[in-house]
Structure formats: C-alpha cells, structure tokens
Enzyme design. Structure first.
Site: not given
Length: 339
Positions: A128, A282, A311
C-alpha cells in the site's frame, strides 16, 4: 519499547516548513554483514507500525533475518515516528506540517547511510503506502536500490485513489462540520465513521458476497464491520490519520526537484529489478494503474495477486496470498543484478 529512534534534528520539509527535533522510529531484524550488501528496507503503510510488517519476516521466508538485515522504518504520522500525537507545540495535533512520501524516503535514506553506512540496498518492499515508498526509493536512488517489490501499492495517487482517500477524510471532518479550525476537537471516537467507509474499499465485492469474514470468526456482516473496521480505526489518533491521509493523497514519485512532475520520466529512471504485485480485485490501488507503471519501468514484471481479498490481499491475512507474495520475493531476490 521494541524499536529504536533515529534523530533527524531540525528538518526542512518539501513544504518549506522546518520541523524541529524530527525523528524516525525503526526496527531492524537480522545482522548487517561485513560487506553491508544484505540490506532490505521495508517501510510501513498508512495506519500501520513496524509490528504489522512482521508477518512477512521469518526464518525460511524471503525476508529471512538469518540471511538479510531488514530495516523497517515507520512512516511519519504513524504515532511512532514524528507525528501529530508526539510532537510538541506549535506542531502538535492539527498543526502538524504536511509531510510527503519524498520527505519520508529522504529521511529513511539518512537513516540507512548515516546510521549504518549502507551504500547498496538489495530490496525495498512494501504494501500500500509502503509500496509507494518502494517506488520512491527506486526513483530517488536508482543507483543504490537493486530491487523493488511494491504490492497493492501504486507509484502515485491516481485520481480515483485520491477520491477514495478524500472520502475517509470527509467522514472524519464531518464530525466538526468540515471546519478545519476545529480539527483539534476531533477524538478517536470520531474515527468510527472512517472505519465504516474504508470497509467498502479494503475488500472486494466477492469477499463480501462469499462471506469470507466468517472464516475470520465473525458470524455476521455487522459484527465484522464493527469488530474489525470500527475497532481498528478507533484505536488511531485522528490527527495522525489526517496527516497520513495528506501524505497519501499527495503521493507522486515525480513530485520533487529531480523529476519536476514528469511521472513517466520518474518511472523510466528506476533501474532496479521490479516485481510489481497488484491485488487482482483491489478497488483503489488497481492492477490497471500498476500495469501502466510497470510498462515504463525498464526491468519490471507485473505479477498480480489473484485474490478476492481486494486491497487486503497484501495485508498478511490470507495464507494463499501470503505464500504468493513470499514466493515472488524469493524469485526476485534470486535474480542477479548487473550493478
């Protein structure tokens, strides 16, 4: 305290503001070898601290502390490194200055070179916002970084990603009527709505449709949303969250003097062998965005994590996803570089 502090002193941020007495919290795993060439840097993501990275570190894994010296620097704003919650006036709380990804990586570079005398990094890896930092390392220090492996992370905050993060920010600021002068009235209880908003973005439609939360021990959707999303966000300081959201919303590896906003040029300048791993489902750091980026990085392969965990395919929760990421890191580390 299971981490160390690197004092940065008074630092001038990209914004031009000087943050006095700044510091990086970090933890190391393993031992630096004599040649100082067994180094892996593994930055933390939005809302995470070094402990949340430890699922990917272990004997026999790619990030093996018996082979590598692994440095996990904490993101500014995460409550351990310089943050709204631990900075004295006048930069406490809602008065904390804006910190960029470029600032973070610049400070991490100081840690690596000044504290440890390291000149070569075998791998920078991250999930991330940790992934954005991996890209930034590759762009900012192309001759130093031999490999990068961003997973579920993009090289800049694309417009849709910006809007998703803006929704989190709006859910928090609604608690003070969107009046920025009242930011210091925010409390952790106001983070409840932020957790509810993020619940729809962190995981995929298929995850919810197939009720995979039951595998985690939650008997209903409501119990899952309250027990995971609300609870985890209400543990966070709202000012730290606002600081990290600003960092995330304004992330772009080309937003610095070296590249002057030329995103494509920044990507083309990355010399590292790159394994880019988007989550196939995602919803806001998408495989499409990573595909654009990977095509411009000279030595990149795009290897999607085929998963319905959205995600959070990169979050260290689902065994199959964890194994996929670890195996790809092993392959990447086995590749010889010509530098």
């Amino acid at each position: 305290m299971d981490y160390e502090i690197f004092d940065l002193g008074d630092v001038t941020l990209q914004s031009g503001v000087t943050l006095p007495g700044a510091f990086l919290a970090y933890k190391t795993y393993g031992t630096l070898n004599e040649k100082k060439d067994n180094v892996i840097v593994y930055p933390t993501a939005f809302g995470d601290q070094h402990v949340q990275n430890e699922w990917l570190i272990g004997n026999g894994m790619a990030l093996d502390p018996q082979k590598y010296f692994i440095i996990v620097p904490n993101l500014l704003g995460n409550g351990l490194s310089s943050s709204p919650s631990n900075t004295p006036p006048p930069f406490d709380g809602g008065n904390f200055p804006q910190v960029t990804i470029f600032d973070n990586v610049t400070f991490q570079h100081r840690l690596v070179t000044e504290k440890f005398g390291i000149q070569k990094i075998a791998l920078v890896v991250g999930w991330s916002m940790g992934g954005i930092q991996a890209f930034q390392w590759g762009a900012s220090y192309p001759d130093m970084v031999e490999r990068i492996a961003p997973f579920s992370g993009v090289a800049k905050t694309w417009p849709h990603t910006f809007v998703v993060l803006d929704g989190l920010k709006a859910a928090l600021m609604a608690a003070v009527g969107f009046d920025s002068s009242k930011r210091n009235q925010l409390t952790s209880a106001d983070m409840r709505a932020v957790g509810r908003v993020y619940a729809g973005w962190g995981l995929s439609q298929a995850f919810y449709r197939e009720e995979l939360y039951r595998e985690l021990g939650y008997e209903s959707l409501e119990v899952f949303v309250a027990g995971v999303w609300e609870d985890s966000f209400m543990k966070m300081d709202p000012h730290n969250v606002l600081a990290m959201l600003w960092t995330g919303q304004n992330a772009d590896i080309s937003a610095n003097p070296a590249y002057k906003g030329d995103f494509d040029e920044a990507l083309k300048s990355i010399k590292a062998l790159a394994c880019v791993m988007p989550g196939s489902t995602d919803l806001f750091c998408t495989a499409d965005d990573n595909n654009y980026e990977a095509k411009l990085i000279p030595n990149a392969v795009l290897t999607p994590i085929e998963s319905i965990w959205g995600h959070f395919a990169g979050r260290g929760i689902n065994t199959a996803d964890n194994t996929f990421i670890d195996n790809n890191l092993k392959r990447l580390l086995a590749l010889r570089t010509n530098r």
